[in-house]
Design a protein around this motif. Structure first.
Motif, PDB file in Angstrom:
ATOM      1  N   ILE A  55      28.091 -48.528 -49.805  1.00  0.00           N
ATOM      2  CA  ILE A  55      29.264 -47.975 -49.124  1.00  0.00           C
ATOM      3  C   ILE A  55      30.028 -47.033 -50.059  1.00  0.00           C
ATOM      4  N   GLU A  56      30.311 -45.838 -49.535  1.00  0.00           N
ATOM      5  CA  GLU A  56      31.057 -44.826 -50.286  1.00  0.00           C
ATOM      6  C   GLU A  56      32.527 -44.778 -49.885  1.00  0.00           C
ATOM      7  N   ASP A  57      32.813 -45.110 -48.634  1.00  0.00           N
ATOM      8  CA  ASP A  57      34.193 -45.065 -48.165  1.00  0.00           C
ATOM      9  C   ASP A  57      34.327 -45.921 -46.914  1.00  0.00           C
ATOM     10  N   MET A  58      35.563 -46.308 -46.603  1.00  0.00           N
ATOM     11  CA  MET A  58      35.877 -47.075 -45.397  1.00  0.00           C
ATOM     12  C   MET A  58      37.180 -46.552 -44.817  1.00  0.00           C
ATOM     13  N   VAL A  59      37.244 -46.478 -43.493  1.00  0.00           N
ATOM     14  CA  VAL A  59      38.444 -45.996 -42.816  1.00  0.00           C
ATOM     15  C   VAL A  59      38.830 -47.010 -41.753  1.00  0.00           C
ATOM     16  N   GLU A  60      40.088 -47.420 -41.745  1.00  0.00           N
ATOM     17  CA  GLU A  60      40.552 -48.423 -40.784  1.00  0.00           C
ATOM     18  C   GLU A  60      40.937 -47.757 -39.459  1.00  0.00           C
ATOM     19  N   LYS A  61      40.220 -48.109 -38.383  1.00  0.00           N
ATOM     20  CA  LYS A  61      40.502 -47.672 -37.017  1.00  0.00           C
ATOM     21  C   LYS A  61      40.721 -46.153 -36.921  1.00  0.00           C
ATOM     22  N   PRO A  62      39.710 -45.380 -37.319  1.00  0.00           N
ATOM     23  CA  PRO A  62      39.889 -43.922 -37.308  1.00  0.00           C
ATOM     24  C   PRO A  62      39.771 -43.348 -35.894  1.00  0.00           C
ATOM     25  N   PRO A  63      40.404 -42.209 -35.622  1.00  0.00           N
ATOM     26  CA  PRO A  63      40.094 -41.476 -34.390  1.00  0.00           C
ATOM     27  C   PRO A  63      38.621 -41.103 -34.389  1.00  0.00           C
ATOM     28  N   LEU A  64      38.031 -41.018 -33.214  1.00  0.00           N
ATOM     29  CA  LEU A  64      36.597 -40.720 -33.108  1.00  0.00           C
ATOM     30  C   LEU A  64      36.225 -39.468 -33.897  1.00  0.00           C
ATOM     31  N   SER A  65      37.090 -38.454 -33.861  1.00  0.00           N
ATOM     32  CA  SER A  65      36.796 -37.186 -34.530  1.00  0.00           C
ATOM     33  C   SER A  65      36.771 -37.309 -36.045  1.00  0.00           C
ATOM     34  N   GLU A  66      37.369 -38.375 -36.589  1.00  0.00           N
ATOM     35  CA  GLU A  66      37.434 -38.542 -38.038  1.00  0.00           C
ATOM     36  C   GLU A  66      36.551 -39.681 -38.549  1.00  0.00           C
ATOM     37  N   ALA A  67      35.833 -40.340 -37.667  1.00  0.00           N
ATOM     38  CA  ALA A  67      35.006 -41.475 -38.067  1.00  0.00           C
ATOM     39  C   ALA A  67      33.790 -40.998 -38.858  1.00  0.00           C
ATOM     40  N   PRO A  68      33.522 -41.582 -40.031  1.00  0.00           N
ATOM     41  CA  PRO A  68      32.378 -41.145 -40.842  1.00  0.00           C
ATOM     42  C   PRO A  68      31.029 -41.641 -40.321  1.00  0.00           C
ATOM     43  N   SER A  69      31.014 -42.623 -39.411  1.00  0.00           N
ATOM     44  CA  SER A  69      29.776 -43.147 -38.842  1.00  0.00           C
ATOM     45  C   SER A  69      30.137 -43.981 -37.627  1.00  0.00           C
ATOM     46  N   ASN A  70      29.140 -44.660 -37.080  1.00  0.00           N
ATOM     47  CA  ASN A  70      29.418 -45.633 -36.017  1.00  0.00           C
ATOM     48  C   ASN A  70      29.141 -47.057 -36.486  1.00  0.00           C
ATOM     49  N   LEU A  71      29.171 -47.247 -37.806  1.00  0.00           N
ATOM     50  CA  LEU A  71      28.933 -48.571 -38.393  1.00  0.00           C
ATOM     51  C   LEU A  71      30.274 -49.251 -38.635  1.00  0.00           C
ATOM     52  N   ALA A  72      30.533 -50.308 -37.870  1.00  0.00           N
ATOM     53  CA  ALA A  72      31.829 -50.978 -37.893  1.00  0.00           C
ATOM     54  C   ALA A  72      31.782 -52.254 -38.723  1.00  0.00           C
ATOM     55  N   ILE A  73      32.845 -52.510 -39.460  1.00  0.00           N
ATOM     56  CA  ILE A  73      33.006 -53.758 -40.199  1.00  0.00           C
ATOM     57  C   ILE A  73      33.307 -54.853 -39.187  1.00  0.00           C
ATOM     58  N   MET A  74      32.530 -55.959 -39.231  1.00  0.00           N
ATOM     59  CA  MET A  74      32.609 -56.888 -38.106  1.00  0.00           C
ATOM     60  C   MET A  74      33.003 -58.319 -38.462  1.00  0.00           C
ATOM     61  N   GLY A  75      33.787 -58.486 -39.554  1.00  0.00           N
ATOM     62  CA  GLY A  75      34.436 -59.770 -39.749  1.00  0.00           C
ATOM     63  C   GLY A  75      33.741 -60.789 -40.619  1.00  0.00           C
ATOM     64  N   ARG A  76      32.761 -60.365 -41.418  1.00  0.00           N
ATOM     65  CA  ARG A  76      32.094 -61.250 -42.368  1.00  0.00           C
ATOM     66  C   ARG A  76      31.955 -60.518 -43.698  1.00  0.00           C
ATOM     67  N   TYR A  77      32.363 -61.183 -44.799  1.00  0.00           N
ATOM     68  CA  TYR A  77      32.401 -60.544 -46.103  1.00  0.00           C
ATOM     69  C   TYR A  77      32.020 -61.549 -47.195  1.00  0.00           C
ATOM     70  N   ILE A  78      31.448 -61.035 -48.285  1.00  0.00           N
ATOM     71  CA  ILE A  78      31.402 -61.743 -49.560  1.00  0.00           C
ATOM     72  C   ILE A  78      32.141 -60.841 -50.547  1.00  0.00           C
ATOM     73  N   LEU A  79      33.198 -61.366 -51.160  1.00  0.00           N
ATOM     74  CA  LEU A  79      34.048 -60.540 -52.012  1.00  0.00           C
ATOM     75  C   LEU A  79      34.133 -61.111 -53.422  1.00  0.00           C
ATOM     76  N   GLU A  80      34.112 -60.212 -54.393  1.00  0.00           N
ATOM     77  CA  GLU A  80      34.411 -60.592 -55.772  1.00  0.00           C
ATOM     78  C   GLU A  80      35.908 -60.878 -55.867  1.00  0.00           C
ATOM     79  N   SER A  81      36.302 -61.747 -56.781  1.00  0.00           N
ATOM     80  CA  SER A  81      37.708 -62.136 -56.870  1.00  0.00           C
ATOM     81  C   SER A  81      38.614 -61.002 -57.346  1.00  0.00           C
ATOM     82  N   GLU A  82      38.033 -59.922 -57.858  1.00  0.00           N
ATOM     83  CA  GLU A  82      38.862 -58.775 -58.246  1.00  0.00           C
ATOM     84  C   GLU A  82      39.583 -58.166 -57.044  1.00  0.00           C
TER      85      GLU A  82
END
Length: 283
Positions: free
Chosen positions: A181-208
């Motif tokens: 992943i290079e970038d993420m945009v929260e709820k973008p307008p369709l014209s500004e969306a970088p793709s159609n791949l949506a974050i769907m509520g499951r993550y593994i995160l480092e504590s940083e």
């Protein structure tokens, strides 16, 4: 690994049903929504779960606790199947709770877990999203994390008309169904969306991630957005989830989900299909 389940939202889109009960406790067929989420974490190999709650969420704690009077009644009346099911709920995992004091967004809700996580990588499962697949979605993310030793989240392709509802990623495919992943945009307008791949509520995160949550200003909707904090991670991957996702975000989607799960039940399926046929005839 530990899991964090944010469940502090007010559920305003479900009013008046959520006036006195959490949205996460709304039943999907025969279980409250959040039980499916906890079961996914357990099926993925996690037995330490922190649920982020808020005011009016006590019924979540009660659901995963022992119910001695109910268990006694079921035992005395020979209702052993129900007894076994009720007892198993309280034995699913070690479940802890912390309250989000103010509604300041998903990023802030995750920040409430920092002391419990204590520097470890951890899973996040949104409390109003159910997934269904042969290999649990969270287990798949854990496998990717173990391979790449970097934060990872689940994404899925969404139709154009739904893009504005989700966080959307921009990335490069490094292997089939896995994106750097290079970038993420929260709820973008369709014209500004970088793709159609949506974050769907499951993550593994480092504590940083906790340091980054502190750094970001309020974003979309004036809230602390987890998406904005994740953009500051050194490396993060996106896995295209191969399964079904049920976003219990509004009344219609919740109803559709309950129908789908009921149709998967052998006892309910025949009667429900007959009922639906009769409804269609009379329309």
């Amino acid at each position: 690994m530990k899991a964090v389940i944010p469940a502090a939202g007010l559920g305003t889109r479900f009013l008046p049903a959520t006036k006195a009960q959490p949205k996460e406790m709304l039943p999907v067929f025969d279980k409250p929504t959040i039980q499916y989420v906890v079961e996914e974490a357990v099926a993925s190999g996690i037995d330490d779960i922190l649920i982020i709650t808020g005011k009016g969420k006590r019924s979540i704690e009660d659901h995963f606790d022992r119910a001695f009077e109910l268990e006694y009644f079921l035992r005395e009346n020979g209702k052993n199947d129900f007894l076994q099911e009720v007892e198993s709920i309280s034995e699913l995992a070690d479940i802890y709770y912390v309250r989000q004091k103010k509604q300041k967004g998903l990023g802030d809700a995750i920040y409430c877990a920092r002391k419990h996580i204590d520097g470890e990588p951890f899973a996040v499962l949104l409390g109003d999203t159910i997934t269904s697949s042969p290999v649990p979605c969270t287990r798949k993310l854990m496998d990717v994390y173990e391979k790449y030793q970097a934060s990872v989240l689940a994404v899925e392709e969404v139709p154009r008309e739904k893009i504005e509802r989700y966080g959307i990623i921009k990335g490069q495919e490094v292997e089939p169904s896995l994106y750097s992943i290079e970038d993420m945009v929260e709820k973008p307008p369709l014209s500004e969306a970088p793709s159609n791949l949506a974050i769907m509520g499951r993550y593994i995160l480092e504590s940083e991630i906790f340091d980054h949550i502190q750094e970001v200003p309020p974003g979309f909707g004036g809230e602390i957005q987890l998406t904005d904090a994740m953009r500051l991670l050194n490396k993060i991957y996106g896995v295209v989830f191969q399964g079904r996702t049920y976003d219990i975000g509004n009344k219609v989607e919740w109803l559709k989900t309950s129908i789908d799960f009921a149709l998967d039940d052998k006892e309910a399926r025949v009667e429900l299909l007959e009922y639906m046929k009769n409804v269609m005839k009379n329309m």
